[in-house]
Motif scaffolding. Sequence first.
Motif, PDB file in Angstrom:
ATOM      1  N   TYR C 201      -5.891 -68.706   7.043  1.00  0.00           N
ATOM      2  CA  TYR C 201      -5.056 -67.817   6.221  1.00  0.00           C
ATOM      3  C   TYR C 201      -4.898 -66.462   6.906  1.00  0.00           C
ATOM      4  CZ  TYR C 201      -3.528 -64.800   2.436  1.00  0.00           C
ATOM      5  OH  TYR C 201      -2.830 -63.897   1.695  1.00  0.00           O
ATOM      6  N   ASP C 202      -6.014 -65.892   7.336  1.00  0.00           N
ATOM      7  CA  ASP C 202      -5.972 -64.573   7.959  1.00  0.00           C
ATOM      8  C   ASP C 202      -5.122 -64.579   9.231  1.00  0.00           C
ATOM      9  OD1 ASP C 202      -7.541 -63.495   5.995  1.00  0.00           O
ATOM     10  OD2 ASP C 202      -9.410 -63.683   7.098  1.00  0.00           O
ATOM     11  N   ARG C 203      -5.116 -65.718   9.887  1.00  0.00           N
ATOM     12  CA  ARG C 203      -4.339 -65.830  11.124  1.00  0.00           C
ATOM     13  C   ARG C 203      -2.870 -66.140  10.835  1.00  0.00           C
ATOM     14  NH1 ARG C 203      -2.066 -65.335  14.709  1.00  0.00           N
ATOM     15  NH2 ARG C 203      -2.281 -65.871  16.903  1.00  0.00           N
ATOM     16  N   GLY C 204      -2.561 -66.461   9.561  1.00  0.00           N
ATOM     17  CA  GLY C 204      -1.170 -66.723   9.193  1.00  0.00           C
ATOM     18  C   GLY C 204      -0.600 -67.971   9.820  1.00  0.00           C
ATOM     19  N   VAL C 205      -1.413 -69.006   9.959  1.00  0.00           N
ATOM     20  CA  VAL C 205      -0.902 -70.237  10.573  1.00  0.00           C
ATOM     21  C   VAL C 205       0.170 -70.870   9.688  1.00  0.00           C
ATOM     22  CG1 VAL C 205      -3.086 -70.701  11.734  1.00  0.00           C
ATOM     23  CG2 VAL C 205      -2.625 -71.719   9.497  1.00  0.00           C
ATOM     24  N   LYS C 206       1.029 -71.648  10.299  1.00  0.00           N
ATOM     25  CA  LYS C 206       2.113 -72.318   9.591  1.00  0.00           C
ATOM     26  C   LYS C 206       1.825 -73.806   9.443  1.00  0.00           C
ATOM     27  CE  LYS C 206       4.358 -68.392   9.552  1.00  0.00           C
ATOM     28  NZ  LYS C 206       4.184 -67.537   8.361  1.00  0.00           N
ATOM     29  N   GLU C 231       2.567 -78.704   6.773  1.00  0.00           N
ATOM     30  CA  GLU C 231       3.170 -77.390   6.924  1.00  0.00           C
ATOM     31  C   GLU C 231       2.745 -76.481   5.775  1.00  0.00           C
ATOM     32  OE1 GLU C 231       7.392 -77.523   7.528  1.00  0.00           O
ATOM     33  OE2 GLU C 231       7.237 -79.200   8.921  1.00  0.00           O
ATOM     34  N   ASP C 233       3.015 -72.118   4.359  1.00  0.00           N
ATOM     35  CA  ASP C 233       3.662 -70.833   4.614  1.00  0.00           C
ATOM     36  C   ASP C 233       2.865 -69.706   3.968  1.00  0.00           C
ATOM     37  OD1 ASP C 233       4.446 -70.507   1.914  1.00  0.00           O
ATOM     38  OD2 ASP C 233       6.307 -71.577   2.271  1.00  0.00           O
ATOM     39  N   HIS C 234       3.389 -68.491   4.113  1.00  0.00           N
ATOM     40  CA  HIS C 234       2.628 -67.313   3.676  1.00  0.00           C
ATOM     41  C   HIS C 234       2.338 -67.323   2.178  1.00  0.00           C
ATOM     42  CE1 HIS C 234       6.852 -66.209   2.968  1.00  0.00           C
ATOM     43  NE2 HIS C 234       6.374 -65.598   1.930  1.00  0.00           N
ATOM     44  N   ARG C 235       3.110 -68.064   1.388  1.00  0.00           N
ATOM     45  CA  ARG C 235       2.933 -68.034  -0.053  1.00  0.00           C
ATOM     46  C   ARG C 235       1.645 -68.718  -0.497  1.00  0.00           C
ATOM     47  NH1 ARG C 235       7.485 -65.984  -2.715  1.00  0.00           N
ATOM     48  NH2 ARG C 235       9.242 -65.864  -1.280  1.00  0.00           N
ATOM     49  N   LEU C 236       1.117 -69.597   0.330  1.00  0.00           N
ATOM     50  CA  LEU C 236      -0.138 -70.253  -0.046  1.00  0.00           C
ATOM     51  C   LEU C 236      -1.306 -69.299   0.132  1.00  0.00           C
ATOM     52  CD1 LEU C 236       1.821 -72.687   0.985  1.00  0.00           C
ATOM     53  CD2 LEU C 236      -0.280 -74.001   0.884  1.00  0.00           C
TER      54      LEU C 236
ATOM     55  N   TYR D  36       7.836 -61.296  -2.245  1.00  0.00           N
ATOM     56  CA  TYR D  36       6.492 -61.855  -2.195  1.00  0.00           C
ATOM     57  C   TYR D  36       5.504 -60.716  -2.365  1.00  0.00           C
ATOM     58  CZ  TYR D  36       2.189 -63.701  -0.144  1.00  0.00           C
ATOM     59  OH  TYR D  36       0.892 -64.067   0.072  1.00  0.00           O
ATOM     60  N   ILE D 224       2.117 -65.297  14.052  1.00  0.00           N
ATOM     61  CA  ILE D 224       2.798 -66.581  14.226  1.00  0.00           C
ATOM     62  C   ILE D 224       4.072 -66.633  13.390  1.00  0.00           C
ATOM     63  CG2 ILE D 224       2.591 -69.067  13.793  1.00  0.00           C
ATOM     64  CD1 ILE D 224      -0.455 -68.736  14.268  1.00  0.00           C
ATOM     65  N   GLN D 227       5.566 -72.984  13.841  1.00  0.00           N
ATOM     66  CA  GLN D 227       4.761 -73.966  14.569  1.00  0.00           C
ATOM     67  C   GLN D 227       5.288 -75.358  14.265  1.00  0.00           C
ATOM     68  OE1 GLN D 227       0.750 -72.856  12.902  1.00  0.00           O
ATOM     69  NE2 GLN D 227       0.273 -72.522  15.050  1.00  0.00           N
ATOM     70  N   ASN D 270      -1.957 -59.497  11.046  1.00  0.00           N
ATOM     71  CA  ASN D 270      -1.726 -60.533  12.040  1.00  0.00           C
ATOM     72  C   ASN D 270      -0.971 -61.725  11.445  1.00  0.00           C
ATOM     73  OD1 ASN D 270      -1.897 -61.159  14.706  1.00  0.00           O
ATOM     74  ND2 ASN D 270      -3.819 -62.306  14.536  1.00  0.00           N
ATOM     75  N   ARG D 271      -0.355 -61.527  10.278  1.00  0.00           N
ATOM     76  CA  ARG D 271       0.373 -62.603   9.618  1.00  0.00           C
ATOM     77  C   ARG D 271       1.867 -62.285   9.572  1.00  0.00           C
ATOM     78  NH1 ARG D 271      -0.839 -63.643   3.992  1.00  0.00           N
ATOM     79  NH2 ARG D 271      -0.691 -65.835   4.560  1.00  0.00           N
ATOM     80  N   THR D 272       2.678 -63.313   9.389  1.00  0.00           N
ATOM     81  CA  THR D 272       4.086 -63.078   9.091  1.00  0.00           C
ATOM     82  C   THR D 272       4.376 -63.542   7.672  1.00  0.00           C
ATOM     83  OG1 THR D 272       4.737 -65.235   9.959  1.00  0.00           O
ATOM     84  CG2 THR D 272       4.914 -63.355  11.464  1.00  0.00           C
ATOM     85  N   ILE D 273       5.245 -62.802   7.012  1.00  0.00           N
ATOM     86  CA  ILE D 273       5.777 -63.178   5.709  1.00  0.00           C
ATOM     87  C   ILE D 273       7.235 -63.511   5.960  1.00  0.00           C
ATOM     88  CG2 ILE D 273       6.112 -62.417   3.314  1.00  0.00           C
ATOM     89  CD1 ILE D 273       3.169 -62.236   4.362  1.00  0.00           C
ATOM     90  N   ILE D 274       7.654 -64.720   5.618  1.00  0.00           N
ATOM     91  CA  ILE D 274       9.010 -65.156   5.951  1.00  0.00           C
ATOM     92  C   ILE D 274       9.807 -65.378   4.679  1.00  0.00           C
ATOM     93  CG2 ILE D 274      10.370 -66.962   7.078  1.00  0.00           C
ATOM     94  CD1 ILE D 274       8.082 -67.171   9.115  1.00  0.00           C
TER      95      ILE D 274
END
Lengths: 275, 275, 275, 275
Positions: C201-206, C231, C233-236, D36, D224, D227, D270-274
């Motif tokens: 989460y902190d790394r913002g993985v997709k 997959e 996204d940031h909302r989780l 968000y 990120i 991905q 370190n995150r993106t919000i899309i």
Amino acid sequence: MKQILLMDGPDHKGLIYQVTHVLYNHNQNIISQDEYVSPSGQFFMRTEFEGEGNPKSILDDLTATLPAGLNLRLNPKKKKDVVLFVTKEHHCLGELLIRYAFDELDATIQAVISNYNVLQPLVSKFGIPFHFISHEHKTREEHEEAILRTLEIYQPEYLVLAKYMRVLTSDFVKHYPNRIVNIHHSFLPAFIGANPYRQAYDRGVKIIGATAHFVNDNLDEGPIIAQDVKEVDHRLTAFDMATLGKDTEKSVLSKALKLVFNDRVFIHGNRTIIL
Amino acid sequence: MKQILLMDGPDHKGLIYQVTHVLYNHNQNIISQDEYVSPSGQFFMRTEFEGEGNPKSILDDLTATLPAGLNLRLNPKKKKDVVLFVTKEHHCLGELLIRYAFDELDATIQAVISNYNVLQPLVSKFGIPFHFISHEHKTREEHEEAILRTLEIYQPEYLVLAKYMRVLTSDFVKHYPNRIVNIHHSFLPAFIGANPYRQAYDRGVKIIGATAHFVNDNLDEGPIIAQDVKEVDHRLTAFDMATLGKDTEKSVLSKALKLVFNDRVFIHGNRTIIL
Amino acid sequence: MKQILLMDGPDHKGLIYQVTHVLYNHNQNIISQDEYVSPSGQFFMRTEFEGEGNPKSILDDLTATLPAGLNLRLNPKKKKDVVLFVTKEHHCLGELLIRYAFDELDATIQAVISNYNVLQPLVSKFGIPFHFISHEHKTREEHEEAILRTLEIYQPEYLVLAKYMRVLTSDFVKHYPNRIVNIHHSFLPAFIGANPYRQAYDRGVKIIGATAHFVNDNLDEGPIIAQDVKEVDHRLTAFDMATLGKDTEKSVLSKALKLVFNDRVFIHGNRTIIL
Amino acid sequence: MKQILLMDGPDHKGLIYQVTHVLYNHNQNIISQDEYVSPSGQFFMRTEFEGEGNPKSILDDLTATLPAGLNLRLNPKKKKDVVLFVTKEHHCLGELLIRYAFDELDATIQAVISNYNVLQPLVSKFGIPFHFISHEHKTREEHEEAILRTLEIYQPEYLVLAKYMRVLTSDFVKHYPNRIVNIHHSFLPAFIGANPYRQAYDRGVKIIGATAHFVNDNLDEGPIIAQDVKEVDHRLTAFDMATLGKDTEKSVLSKALKLVFNDRVFIHGNRTIIL
């Protein structure tokens, strides 16, 4: 308590402003808000908010403020009451029972109804009422009548067809408009009808899938809520494909129910808008 | 030189043994061997091997050794000669040209044929002959006749319909049996016919896809080689879905061609066996 | 009875021929045969066959015929005996119990061992012995000693760590070499260590995933059997990601166990070859 | 002209209301609005709107109305100016050039800069300036100095590292904060460093992927954006995995650029919000 406001109808300039204004005046805090306007000009919005204050009076205020012709619903955020329908296959039922047992379903399973009794032992492990309502020696109408009488006891908000292999009549469906969720084997709209994995095998498809959808008058043709697929190849037999398909069915059904039970799904024509 | 032996027909006990025996006697080294027996008893095998020795005499020996009724082909491992067919859409063509320019296609693009001239500038960047053969003022037969005369020049092993938007006649297809590869928008077998992304949008699907298949007499219905899908949601317009669909089309076509050009695809009835 | 021959070792010319020759002489019918030769020249083959005749004498004949240095195993095709290890999380356990209850696991669950007793009620619904072996007030060695004594009763072929949250010692692992399967939260080799979903989460993985692997001396580092991803996204939230991750874990573990229990997985260094 | 309002900062009650109020007063029509709020209370909103009126005065009005401490940007909706950086690999470059040639990139490629001249022939096909700026016989600082002088000519809004195989210094990155997009081979954060496909092969992974991310001071470690992954198995060589990985890289980079060029990507830590 958290509230969920669902709103849809023809788009007008200022709708978001008007809603947020009313909530602001009632001192409500918006937790999340998502909206969508279709290319044809239909507006959809889901707003989750909380705060002191009377939901009834907030709804009245919204109704008075907003243009006529909008569809407004205000639900407290809470678990839905549901009844499951099954026939003989256990995979979707098992998944839902385990989730329910550990409080992950966002719903209360009030009962399971089946036209066979083969799944009774599984259901009874979880202490949930199981109603075996055979369709034998009954007309379709008599059978559905018996089911409706059982449903009277529970007054569920949603019916979940977790591999219920009987077609419901139009009359039955009318009792639960947009409140019946079905999981369909194979990849809708392809291979409608009997033995879809055999059809898919014969066609040599490289992908199979499952579709969760609302039930309307046309069998397997209501608005789609969720879909997923798996890759297959020629080495899988029709049986292997069915096995893999069942895994897909149970995960797609779970995903769809999570959306429905959290009031995230709008129906518009034959489409769903998921916010 | 590396050789690829393709073999299919009714299964018999000892087939693998007999083939490996012949190759062993000819002092060939098996690099890879894959085989499949269908539930209905059809045997398929692809063997890649190398060694000194005469391919012709190996094939003769195999033919003499193996039971009658098997279909045997021995191909040297090399690039295929192909002609591309396009109409106005560039996405698949662009993908194939870039791959070809950097020697990643396992094929030689001998020429591009089109019923429009809009893609001529793109093709000419890569120094490949472009034949604009308009269908206007011609009967279907006259048009195909003109195409066939052009193909005579090149004698291609495969035709690739990289978004060629004309239906080929049965007579034309007979000139290239199992040697024409097509890419089909949308997710076969769903939404056959015109404007599939509009159909998919109206149906509110959550997944769209593309299918690469051999062309036979039934439009869009030949044996499937490769398929892939992408997730979509209500926010995508029909245009967005078509855009995403094109990306899927180009990657699926590339994947299918890699399999075909490497002699990995057997056709059996309406299915493909990929080894 | 069907037999599965597993064979691996340095490649030699004629290996497939020699094996098929022996099976042919013993009048065995090959149902399926898959082989792989690694770029470094290691040969792997899985052959499923059936026929009258003595497996022991077939194996003796193979051993006598084939070059020395090959590893040969001949297993009858049958369900494996397994013991499950769990801690407090139910998702993988629930999935395996349902599959087992309906005979879909290709294994017999002999018992469940846990260092907590929270999952005892779930296990008891399925009539399977549950051994609560607390690690409290015990050294690691004493705890593992107690577990080993319990395993003596069952003599399982495989141990499945279905979210068992204790690190096993090297000494313990040596009792079950290449016979312990673990499911790892998150996407190996990324985010090794505690609280991986928080890290992700902190790394913002997709994308998040799960990995099923054999257990060797290095925690979370044995040969990988299966992986899958979803997959995000940031909302989780980190919690949502963990929930989705658990769904992935249970399906990946099931998929891996199907391969292992069907004798499809070879281990070579830190890689698996799956035939 | 369509405008895009980007807004982020600490959440306050009534933010959405205040923004929609200002736009309403200026007679603007909201086309889409997404927002968000992070669990830590950070607010993000992207609003696309159109109407008569002066963007400058709308922005002034928003600034005056909204609480201090919010970051507000108002961009006209238009193509971005970009410069591509490449080294020797063509796959990402080819994809972007074809998209650009057919006006699908949402950007204008002003120039391509490379430390080698091998891709010059490809770029010249598309009539785009190619700057060969060799790093040989230069210090890192001299090389970057030469690049910066070239960038002065174009004043690009974004730099796209389309397989540019040189590490950029902190000083260079500071010239384009949050405006450099990179595509990373393999699946971040795993296998950081040289020869990742070899690492992935040796580890026997079953999934490979690619990550598009903003560049910050830590190589391969910026926020990120997108991905994707592909399934692989033991039969793929390290070379095959690299080939498949390149396909993934080009599609992930395209997807990420579409999001960035449409002003959909916010950076938070370190995150993106899309949106």
